[in-house]
Structures are given as C-alpha cells and as structure tokens.
Design a protein around this motif. Structure first.
Motif, PDB file in Angstrom:
ATOM      1  N   LEU A 177      76.850  -6.307  20.843  1.00  0.00           N
ATOM      2  CA  LEU A 177      75.963  -7.032  21.746  1.00  0.00           C
ATOM      3  C   LEU A 177      76.772  -8.079  22.496  1.00  0.00           C
ATOM      4  CD1 LEU A 177      73.152  -8.017  22.789  1.00  0.00           C
ATOM      5  CD2 LEU A 177      73.037  -9.460  20.727  1.00  0.00           C
ATOM      6  N   VAL A 178      76.680  -8.070  23.817  1.00  0.00           N
ATOM      7  CA  VAL A 178      77.330  -9.073  24.657  1.00  0.00           C
ATOM      8  C   VAL A 178      76.246  -9.993  25.215  1.00  0.00           C
ATOM      9  CG1 VAL A 178      78.930  -9.494  26.548  1.00  0.00           C
ATOM     10  CG2 VAL A 178      79.016  -7.320  25.317  1.00  0.00           C
ATOM     11  N   ILE A 179      76.476 -11.301  25.094  1.00  0.00           N
ATOM     12  CA  ILE A 179      75.505 -12.289  25.571  1.00  0.00           C
ATOM     13  C   ILE A 179      76.169 -13.154  26.638  1.00  0.00           C
ATOM     14  CG2 ILE A 179      73.975 -14.178  24.916  1.00  0.00           C
ATOM     15  CD1 ILE A 179      74.032 -13.142  22.054  1.00  0.00           C
ATOM     16  N   GLY A 180      75.501 -13.262  27.801  1.00  0.00           N
ATOM     17  CA  GLY A 180      76.037 -14.087  28.879  1.00  0.00           C
ATOM     18  C   GLY A 180      76.820 -13.309  29.915  1.00  0.00           C
ATOM     19  N   LEU A 181      76.620 -12.010  29.939  1.00  0.00           N
ATOM     20  CA  LEU A 181      77.396 -11.118  30.803  1.00  0.00           C
ATOM     21  C   LEU A 181      77.164 -11.450  32.283  1.00  0.00           C
ATOM     22  CD1 LEU A 181      79.174  -8.515  30.150  1.00  0.00           C
ATOM     23  CD2 LEU A 181      77.231  -7.240  31.063  1.00  0.00           C
ATOM     24  N   GLN A 182      78.239 -11.327  33.056  1.00  0.00           N
ATOM     25  CA  GLN A 182      78.181 -11.555  34.503  1.00  0.00           C
ATOM     26  C   GLN A 182      78.395 -10.231  35.236  1.00  0.00           C
ATOM     27  OE1 GLN A 182      77.541 -14.302  36.134  1.00  0.00           O
ATOM     28  NE2 GLN A 182      78.181 -16.080  34.945  1.00  0.00           N
ATOM     29  N   GLU A 183      77.462  -9.883  36.100  1.00  0.00           N
ATOM     30  CA  GLU A 183      77.591  -8.641  36.869  1.00  0.00           C
ATOM     31  C   GLU A 183      78.868  -8.644  37.708  1.00  0.00           C
ATOM     32  OE1 GLU A 183      74.412  -5.942  39.146  1.00  0.00           O
ATOM     33  OE2 GLU A 183      74.847  -7.822  40.204  1.00  0.00           O
ATOM     34  N   ASN A 184      79.172  -9.786  38.313  1.00  0.00           N
ATOM     35  CA  ASN A 184      80.342  -9.860  39.192  1.00  0.00           C
ATOM     36  C   ASN A 184      81.666  -9.902  38.428  1.00  0.00           C
ATOM     37  OD1 ASN A 184      78.789  -9.827  41.516  1.00  0.00           O
ATOM     38  ND2 ASN A 184      78.628 -12.054  41.633  1.00  0.00           N
ATOM     39  N   GLY A 185      81.610  -9.990  37.122  1.00  0.00           N
ATOM     40  CA  GLY A 185      82.828 -10.007  36.317  1.00  0.00           C
ATOM     41  C   GLY A 185      83.173  -8.665  35.701  1.00  0.00           C
ATOM     42  N   ASN A 186      82.372  -7.636  36.007  1.00  0.00           N
ATOM     43  CA  ASN A 186      82.555  -6.321  35.388  1.00  0.00           C
ATOM     44  C   ASN A 186      82.309  -5.224  36.427  1.00  0.00           C
ATOM     45  OD1 ASN A 186      82.484  -6.972  32.198  1.00  0.00           O
ATOM     46  ND2 ASN A 186      81.028  -8.289  33.263  1.00  0.00           N
ATOM     47  N   THR A 187      83.162  -4.226  36.445  1.00  0.00           N
ATOM     48  CA  THR A 187      82.995  -3.115  37.375  1.00  0.00           C
ATOM     49  C   THR A 187      81.868  -2.197  36.918  1.00  0.00           C
ATOM     50  OG1 THR A 187      84.555  -1.688  36.186  1.00  0.00           O
ATOM     51  CG2 THR A 187      85.471  -3.156  37.906  1.00  0.00           C
ATOM     52  N   GLN A 188      81.422  -1.342  37.816  1.00  0.00           N
ATOM     53  CA  GLN A 188      80.391  -0.381  37.458  1.00  0.00           C
ATOM     54  C   GLN A 188      80.906   0.570  36.375  1.00  0.00           C
ATOM     55  OE1 GLN A 188      77.124  -0.347  38.500  1.00  0.00           O
ATOM     56  NE2 GLN A 188      76.972   1.128  36.821  1.00  0.00           N
ATOM     57  N   ALA A 189      82.194   0.871  36.412  1.00  0.00           N
ATOM     58  CA  ALA A 189      82.771   1.740  35.381  1.00  0.00           C
ATOM     59  C   ALA A 189      82.592   1.138  33.996  1.00  0.00           C
ATOM     60  CB  ALA A 189      84.256   1.978  35.671  1.00  0.00           C
ATOM     61  N   LEU A 190      82.712  -0.195  33.886  1.00  0.00           N
ATOM     62  CA  LEU A 190      82.545  -0.857  32.585  1.00  0.00           C
ATOM     63  C   LEU A 190      81.076  -0.829  32.148  1.00  0.00           C
ATOM     64  CD1 LEU A 190      85.017  -3.837  33.025  1.00  0.00           C
ATOM     65  CD2 LEU A 190      85.253  -1.913  31.447  1.00  0.00           C
ATOM     66  N   PHE A 191      80.147  -0.993  33.092  1.00  0.00           N
ATOM     67  CA  PHE A 191      78.726  -0.854  32.750  1.00  0.00           C
ATOM     68  C   PHE A 191      78.439   0.567  32.267  1.00  0.00           C
ATOM     69  CE2 PHE A 191      78.160  -4.814  35.090  1.00  0.00           C
ATOM     70  CZ  PHE A 191      77.111  -5.421  34.407  1.00  0.00           C
ATOM     71  N   ASN A 192      79.025   1.553  32.932  1.00  0.00           N
ATOM     72  CA  ASN A 192      78.818   2.950  32.519  1.00  0.00           C
ATOM     73  C   ASN A 192      79.367   3.191  31.118  1.00  0.00           C
ATOM     74  OD1 ASN A 192      77.749   3.375  35.063  1.00  0.00           O
ATOM     75  ND2 ASN A 192      79.587   4.355  35.884  1.00  0.00           N
ATOM     76  N   ARG A 193      80.538   2.625  30.847  1.00  0.00           N
ATOM     77  CA  ARG A 193      81.137   2.798  29.517  1.00  0.00           C
ATOM     78  C   ARG A 193      80.295   2.096  28.455  1.00  0.00           C
ATOM     79  NH1 ARG A 193      86.822   1.597  30.145  1.00  0.00           N
ATOM     80  NH2 ARG A 193      86.868   3.775  30.822  1.00  0.00           N
ATOM     81  N   ALA A 194      79.801   0.926  28.785  1.00  0.00           N
ATOM     82  CA  ALA A 194      78.943   0.203  27.843  1.00  0.00           C
ATOM     83  C   ALA A 194      77.713   1.031  27.495  1.00  0.00           C
ATOM     84  CB  ALA A 194      78.530  -1.142  28.446  1.00  0.00           C
ATOM     85  N   ASP A 195      77.107   1.648  28.491  1.00  0.00           N
ATOM     86  CA  ASP A 195      75.941   2.494  28.240  1.00  0.00           C
ATOM     87  C   ASP A 195      76.318   3.704  27.395  1.00  0.00           C
ATOM     88  OD1 ASP A 195      74.384   0.744  29.721  1.00  0.00           O
ATOM     89  OD2 ASP A 195      74.509   1.933  31.573  1.00  0.00           O
ATOM     90  N   GLU A 196      77.469   4.283  27.689  1.00  0.00           N
ATOM     91  CA  GLU A 196      77.955   5.445  26.921  1.00  0.00           C
ATOM     92  C   GLU A 196      78.158   5.084  25.451  1.00  0.00           C
ATOM     93  OE1 GLU A 196      82.094   8.059  26.551  1.00  0.00           O
ATOM     94  OE2 GLU A 196      81.718   6.856  28.362  1.00  0.00           O
TER      95      GLU A 196
END
Length: 313
Positions: A185-204
C-alpha cells in the motif's frame, strides 16, 4: 562496506538539570547497542545514496543518518524511558558503490535486532534502504504488509541492477519466488511523480494506493480506510519517504514534491499505524542534507522518528 559504531559525540544537547528527571532529553537516555542490552527500540543508520545515483537522482542522502540523530538529540523525553529503552547501533556504510555488499550486512544486523524482539528504526539513506529491511523481516514473518508513505511507487524494474526506484519491484519478485503474498500500500502518491507505466505495473501487481489529493480532500475518510486495511493484516513494515511531504516542509530531499502532504497529516497516519501494534519495522529515507534549509527536513524526519520512539508497545 564498513560499520561505524555508536558515536556519543553526536548525541549532545541542552541540559535542564533544574527540572530533574522531567527535564530529560533524548541525548541523555540513548545508549550504545550491544547484543545483551535490554532495549525496545534500536536505531540503525544506512549510509547509502548509491541507489539514488543509479536512479539518476540528487545524491547526498548518505549523510542523512547522523543529521537525523543530531535533530533527535535535543528533543524532550515524553515517555517512560525505563519501559521504552532506546539504543543506537551505529551506521552501515556503503562505500565504493558496493550497495549489494552493504545490503547483506544490513540484512544480518536488522534481522538480529528483530530476532531479539526489538523494533529496528532504520535511518536511510536512499530508498534502496527498503529492500534490505524487507529481506531482514522476511526471515521472521511468513507474510508482510508493506506500507510506504511516499509520493512514488518505486516499482521500477531493475535494469539490470537495484536502485532507489526498484525496491518494491524487487520485493514483489521475492514474494513471488517464495510463495508469499505481495501486500503493498502506497500512501500520499503523486500522479505527476509516476509514469503511466508505473501505474499499470502497480495495477498488475495488485498494489493499493491512496493519492495525496484524497488525503487533502478528506483525511478522516482516509484514516477510516486505513483502519480497515490494517484489520486485515498482521505484520507491518512501515517506510516513510521524506519526499511525500510538500517541498515547503521538506526542501532537503532527493526528489522534492509539489502538493505534498503536511506534517500533521503524516503524523496522524503514523499514529494510526502504531496504535495497531502491528508495526515490526520502520525506516525513514530520502532526506538529503545537501539541499536542506536550516535543518528543516532533518528536524521533520526526527519528529517522525520520535513518534516511533515514544510509542509504547
């Protein structure tokens, strides 16, 4: 890799002798760690920013452990120091870019502290600090819930070596290889600090996350959500990346944040986690003294560490 043992010269500060025991400060109660010492909280420094350098970030975090100690030293004692004894192991130093060698020593030391039923409080260092801590705790727990208070996922794929951006990817791989659930679990995440690829990997990977904007909008709702998450898990490894704070509060970090969290918000998140009694390992990472202003970030890190120290298990 070298070990710098306890340095009493760092632990200095004001003396309020006229106030007796009620005037004690941390520098007056801290002791050097020995294997035979009966203590409940153990500070361990990990002097490394090799992972930050490999991740093309701003180096300087290797100097953080002693800066945090200096800021801790003068804080007043607001707990029963006979019940909550605090000791200082010293620092593990990553030199000559030998991160993997320093990590092996880190695993050995942190594992021994956990084995002695003591709480390791690890002072990083870049976020590469996290992997060694996790691997030490994994020696003692069949299932670990990883809670990372951070603006970033740090789920980059090693290419091919470990960096400050890869520790939680490497934890995922360890869990997969050892038939452990990956509970992150990540708390305090910033959209502008992470690429879409990282969001995709997190979901995976099944990663859960709470955006900084959600906390700004309704902290109480997030706290209720966190309570439900904690209730479903037992052993918690808590990592605090100082770049989760807004740059106005924490200028001295490897990757400053805009629209980051406030000290008030983070303190209440930590208090809630501590009240569960399930936090078995804590680290604070990514303080970069090179870019700090008036020790503002070091003092903030020390305040957060002090929340861990004064909590009575």
């Amino acid at each position: 890799m070298i070990i710098k043992k306890f340095d009493s010269s760092i632990w200095t500060g004001r003396l309020d002798e006229e106030d007796g025991l009620g005037g004690l400060r941390l520098h007056q109660i801290i002791t050097e760690y020995t294997a035979e010492l009966a203590c409940s909280k153990v500070l361990v420094g990990f002097e490394s920013d090799e992972g930050v350098a490999r991740n093309k970030g701003r180096v300087g975090a290797k100097n953080a452990p002693n800066e945090i100690r200096k800021a801790l030293a003068n804080l007043p004692v607001h707990f029963d120091h006979e019940k909550t004894k605090v000791s200082d192991y010293g620092n593990i130093v990553c030199d000559d870019k030998m991160l993997e060698m320093a990590r092996e020593k880190q695993i050995e030391i942190v594992s021994k502290i956990i084995e002695n039923n003591q709480l390791p409080i690890v002072l990083g260092g870049g976020h590469e600090t996290a992997l060694g801590n996790f691997l030490a705790l994994a020696k003692h727990a069949p299932s670990i819930t990883i809670i990372n208070i951070d603006a970033h996922f740090d789920l980059r794929k090693p290419n091919p070596i470990s960096t400050s951006g890869t520790p939680f990817y490497e934890m995922h791989d360890y869990c997969k290889s050892n038939n452990m659930p990956f509970q992150y679990l990540v708390i305090g995440l910033q959209e502008n600090g992470n690429t879409q690829a990282l969001f995709n990997r997190a979901d995976e990977f099944g990663t859960q996350y709470i955006m900084a904007d959600e906390i700004h909008a309704n902290l109480n709702q997030v706290l209720d959500q966190l309570k439900q998450f904690i209730a479903q898990n037992d052993t918690i490894y808590l990592s605090l990346d100082m770049d989760v704070f807004d740059g106005a509060f924490a200028p001295g970090v490897s990757a400053p944040s805009i629209n980051g969290l406030t000290p008030f918000q983070v303190k209440y998140l930590i208090k809630l986690l501590l009240n569960s009694g399930k936090v078995k390992l804590f680290d604070v990472v990514e303080l970069n003294p090179t870019y700090d202003i008036d020790q503002r970030t070091a003092k903030l890190a020390a305040q957060m560490v002090n929340e861990i120290i004064k909590y009575l298990y």
